[in-house]
Design a protein around this motif. Structure first.
Motif, PDB file in Angstrom:
ATOM      1  N   THR A 131       2.275  -7.733   0.369  1.00 20.44           N
ATOM      2  CA  THR A 131       2.675  -7.498  -1.015  1.00 20.44           C
ATOM      3  C   THR A 131       2.288  -6.096  -1.497  1.00 20.44           C
ATOM      4  N   GLY A 132       3.258  -5.403  -2.085  1.00 21.84           N
ATOM      5  CA  GLY A 132       3.022  -4.083  -2.646  1.00 21.84           C
ATOM      6  C   GLY A 132       2.817  -2.968  -1.644  1.00 21.84           C
ATOM      7  N   VAL A 133       3.127  -3.221  -0.366  1.00 23.45           N
ATOM      8  CA  VAL A 133       2.993  -2.204   0.683  1.00 23.45           C
ATOM      9  C   VAL A 133       4.375  -1.982   1.300  1.00 23.45           C
ATOM     10  N   MET A 134       4.807  -0.732   1.354  1.00 24.18           N
ATOM     11  CA  MET A 134       6.125  -0.414   1.896  1.00 24.18           C
ATOM     12  C   MET A 134       6.091  -0.454   3.422  1.00 24.18           C
ATOM     13  N   THR A 135       7.120  -1.069   4.006  1.00 26.13           N
ATOM     14  CA  THR A 135       7.337  -1.050   5.450  1.00 26.13           C
ATOM     15  C   THR A 135       8.608  -0.243   5.694  1.00 26.13           C
ATOM     16  N   SER A 136       8.540   0.708   6.628  1.00 33.15           N
ATOM     17  CA  SER A 136       9.732   1.507   6.937  1.00 33.15           C
ATOM     18  C   SER A 136       9.982   1.509   8.438  1.00 33.15           C
TER      19      SER A 136
END
Length: 189
Positions: free
Chosen positions: A49-54
């Motif tokens: 939650t609230g962490v970007m994955t790219s």
């Protein structure tokens, strides 16, 4: 004996024939780019939650990218408060973001296609990054795979995380990316 194919000695067309079934549909009928083939995929826990994955995706000069699609796995988004997708340059600069989906439900086993705020015409072929952030009590699992950590000089992450406590807006850059083992599938159309 080495050839233009290096040490490979088989017939490339025969060896890659399975891609006609497992790979993408006729690109003339349905334009899209993707980071993974459609085989070997499973339900992966790719989000916090609230962490970007790219994830890196190769785009060709002239491609017009208007949408990004991620597919939820067996776990739906539980009480989402914000989620969006974004497209970044190979250098990690934000090119475009989708609208924040706020508390819109995202069911299990569901493809979610979101339009970029501004369609992106690709001016140089190369690696770009498709990103996802879900801020929720329980982020959804995603359809994807598991990737190995880079070991050779010059290898990039197949998935990476960055940022924390993200809500409605994509960061201007992918700052301090950290290797992520779970690699979600993304389709750029």
């Amino acid at each position: 004996m080495s050839t233009v194919l290096g040490a490979y000695r088989g017939n490339v067309r025969d060896d890659l024939g399975w891609l006609n079934v497992a790979g993408r549909p006729d690109p003339g009928a349905v334009f899209h780019r993707t980071n993974l083939p459609r085989v070997g995929l499973d339900d992966v826990t790719a989000l916090a939650t609230g962490v970007m994955t790219s994830v890196p995706v190769y785009l060709n000069e002239g491609d017009l990218i208007t949408n990004l699609t991620f597919i939820s796995g067996g776990t739906a988004a539980g009480t989402p408060t914000a989620y969006w997708f974004a497209l970044y340059s190979g250098a990690g600069a934000l090119l475009a973001q989708t609208a924040d989906q706020t508390s819109t439900a995202w069911a299990a086993d569901t493809a979610k296609t979101l339009a970029l705020a501004t369609a992106q015409r690709i001016t140089k072929s190369g690696i770009y990054y498709a990103a996802i952030n879900v801020t929720a009590t329980t982020p959804p699992t995603l359809v994807g795979t598991v990737g190995a950590k880079p070991v050779l000089t010059g290898e990039g992450n197949l998935a990476q995380t960055s940022g924390s406590s993200l809500t409605t807006t994509a960061p201007a850059t992918i700052a301090t990316p950290a290797y992520k083992r779970q690699v979600p599938l993304v389709l750029a159309t």
